[in-house]
Scaffold this motif. Structure first.
Motif, short mmCIF file in Angstrom:
data_model
loop_
_atom_site.label_atom_id
_atom_site.label_comp_id
_atom_site.label_asym_id
_atom_site.label_seq_id
_atom_site.Cartn_x
_atom_site.Cartn_y
_atom_site.Cartn_z
N GLU A 338 -3.85 -5.84 -10.89
CA GLU A 338 -3.63 -5.23 -12.20
C GLU A 338 -3.68 -3.70 -12.16
N SER A 339 -3.90 -3.12 -10.98
CA SER A 339 -4.09 -1.68 -10.90
C SER A 339 -3.28 -1.08 -9.77
N ILE A 340 -2.84 0.16 -9.97
CA ILE A 340 -2.21 0.93 -8.90
C ILE A 340 -2.53 2.40 -9.11
N THR A 341 -2.80 3.09 -8.01
CA THR A 341 -3.03 4.53 -8.07
C THR A 341 -2.57 5.16 -6.76
N TRP A 342 -2.29 6.44 -6.82
CA TRP A 342 -2.13 7.20 -5.58
C TRP A 342 -3.48 7.24 -4.89
N GLY A 343 -3.47 7.04 -3.57
CA GLY A 343 -4.68 7.20 -2.78
C GLY A 343 -4.67 8.54 -2.07
N ARG A 344 -5.52 8.67 -1.08
CA ARG A 344 -5.60 9.93 -0.37
C ARG A 344 -4.51 10.03 0.69
N THR A 345 -4.34 11.22 1.22
CA THR A 345 -3.37 11.46 2.28
C THR A 345 -4.00 11.15 3.63
N LEU A 346 -3.28 10.44 4.48
CA LEU A 346 -3.78 10.06 5.79
C LEU A 346 -3.75 11.25 6.76
N ALA A 347 -4.40 11.08 7.90
CA ALA A 347 -4.43 12.14 8.91
C ALA A 347 -3.04 12.46 9.43
N ASN A 348 -2.12 11.49 9.37
CA ASN A 348 -0.75 11.73 9.83
C ASN A 348 0.13 12.40 8.78
N GLY A 349 -0.45 12.72 7.62
CA GLY A 349 0.27 13.39 6.56
C GLY A 349 0.93 12.48 5.54
N ASN A 350 0.89 11.17 5.76
CA ASN A 350 1.49 10.22 4.83
C ASN A 350 0.56 9.94 3.65
N ARG A 351 1.15 9.79 2.48
CA ARG A 351 0.39 9.43 1.29
C ARG A 351 0.15 7.93 1.27
N THR A 352 -0.74 7.50 0.38
CA THR A 352 -1.05 6.08 0.25
C THR A 352 -1.04 5.67 -1.22
N LEU A 353 -0.85 4.38 -1.42
CA LEU A 353 -1.01 3.74 -2.72
C LEU A 353 -2.12 2.71 -2.59
#
Length: 378
Positions: A338-353
């Protein structure tokens, strides 16, 4: 519509991935693919400060990298309506870890907590405001008894739960008779997001308002309303139709209740662009999730002044499939996301959900699930 099958492979899913979404604002690179990074579950029955943790229906990244999460425990069930601050630790190739940092309570305008012994709210989503406060939505509580009826709302609070203000949501979202007009019970403000470019707050109902047609079925979809709320005035400034497809999974004969499908969350990914979470469930079968890129364009009709969408002429928000997650996705059995948010950026520079599930406090079949997706961008 063809039923989803757990035999889908990642290659097949990525092949159907739309590539035109952007993240955060218009300068963000486009999403090329989403890759499962990992998942974690806290078992139903987990206690924090002596109160059962669960019912996570909203999740948003905090300014310090932690997460705000809201429980849909209404009161009269397991405790006082509440929200949490969580930490999620993850990196490629490492297990996902979830930690509960704090439990807080949303407060009423008079400064009191919502009662623990009665249903007065149904918290569903939480988002960080640009001023550092939090927005949260409630589906209220439908009852034919006026004393037990509590209307849905959108409110702003401080990060320690103090009431700041209530938005003036359009009257069409209010409970009337739960049959011919107004909101349907437990089908209101599941979705809430804040536009990164101008702070506009968007809310949407989970399934069709009574005047807008039947609820979604296996045979036919429905339509919901996405409303743009002005963050300064607290008033609605526009509204758009979003089409829900038919339910992709059916319950077996003799099931105690039928399947359903709903818009369980929205996430702003740029100017007038969003990821929509469509969550379907069939008893005895399981949950399926679709992540949809949806957009408000110049041709999308403003339906704020349209009293009923049944038979009306309008252009709905655009839809592009980002990711279709079957009942078991890459070895992870999906729960009630029921939820979605942007997460933090990984060490490789990629974003997360980050996705999170509402476990409905059901120990036998559900858990407090968190799923992390790595964003592979162009």
């Amino acid at each position: 519509m063809k039923h989803l099958s757990p035999r889908h492979t990642l290659a097949a899913l990525i092949a159907s991935l739309a590539v035109s979404a952007c993240g955060g604002d218009e300068r963000e690179p486009q999403i090329r693919a989403l890759r499962l990074l990992g998942s974690a579950s806290l078992p139903t029955g987990t206690l924090y400060d002596g109160v059962e943790f669960g019912g996570i229906s909203g999740l948003d990244l905090a300014a310090d990298g932690s997460y705000w999460a809201i429980s849909d425990d209404r009161g009269g069930e397991r405790g006082t309506p509440r929200f949490y601050n969580l930490s999620l630790d993850y990196e490629s190739g490492k297990p996902v870890e979830v930690k509960i940092n704090r439990q807080l309570h949303m407060l009423r305008p008079d400064g009191a907590k919502f009662p623990a012994s009665a249903r007065t709210v149904d918290p569903e989503s939480i988002r960080r405001a640009r001023n550092g406060n939090l927005y949260w939505s409630s589906e209220g509580n439908w009852s034919s008894d006026a004393a037990q009826l509590h209307q849905p709302f959108l409110r702003e609070m401080t990060t320690d739960g103090k009431f700041v203000r209530e938005f003036s949501v359009p009257a069409m979202y209010l409970y009337r008779d739960n049959a011919t007009t107004g909101a349907r019970s437990n089908k209101v403000f599941e979705a809430l997001t804040v536009a990164a470019d101008d702070g506009t707050v968007y809310i949407a109902n989970e399934d069709a308002l009574a005047q807008d047609g039947p609820l979604t079925t296996v045979a036919a979809g429905s339509v919901v309303r996405v409303t743009a709320m002005d963050s300064a005035s607290g008033n609605a400034k526009a509204q758009y139709a979003y089409r829900l497809p038919p339910i992709p999974v059916d319950a077996p004969p003799g099931a105690a209740f039928g399947p359903d499908n709903g818009l369980s969350e929205l996430l702003s990914i740029g100017k007038n662009r969003f990821i929509a979470v469509e969550r379907a469930f069939a008893l005895g079968v399981g949950n399926t999730i679709r992540l949809i890129e949806t957009e408000i364009t110049a041709s999308t009709t403003n339906v704020l002044s349209v009293p009923s969408l049944t038979g009306a002429s309008y252009t709905a928000m655009g839809r592009k499939l980002l990711l279709e997650m079957p009942i078991t996705y890459q070895g992870v059995k999906l729960d009630n996301i029921e939820s979605i948010t942007w997460g933090r950026t990984l060490a490789n520079g990629n974003r997360t959900l980050v996705l999170a599930a509402d476990n409905n406090f059901t120990a036998q079949t559900q858990a407090n699930q968190f799923i992390v997706l790595e964003v592979l961008a162009d």
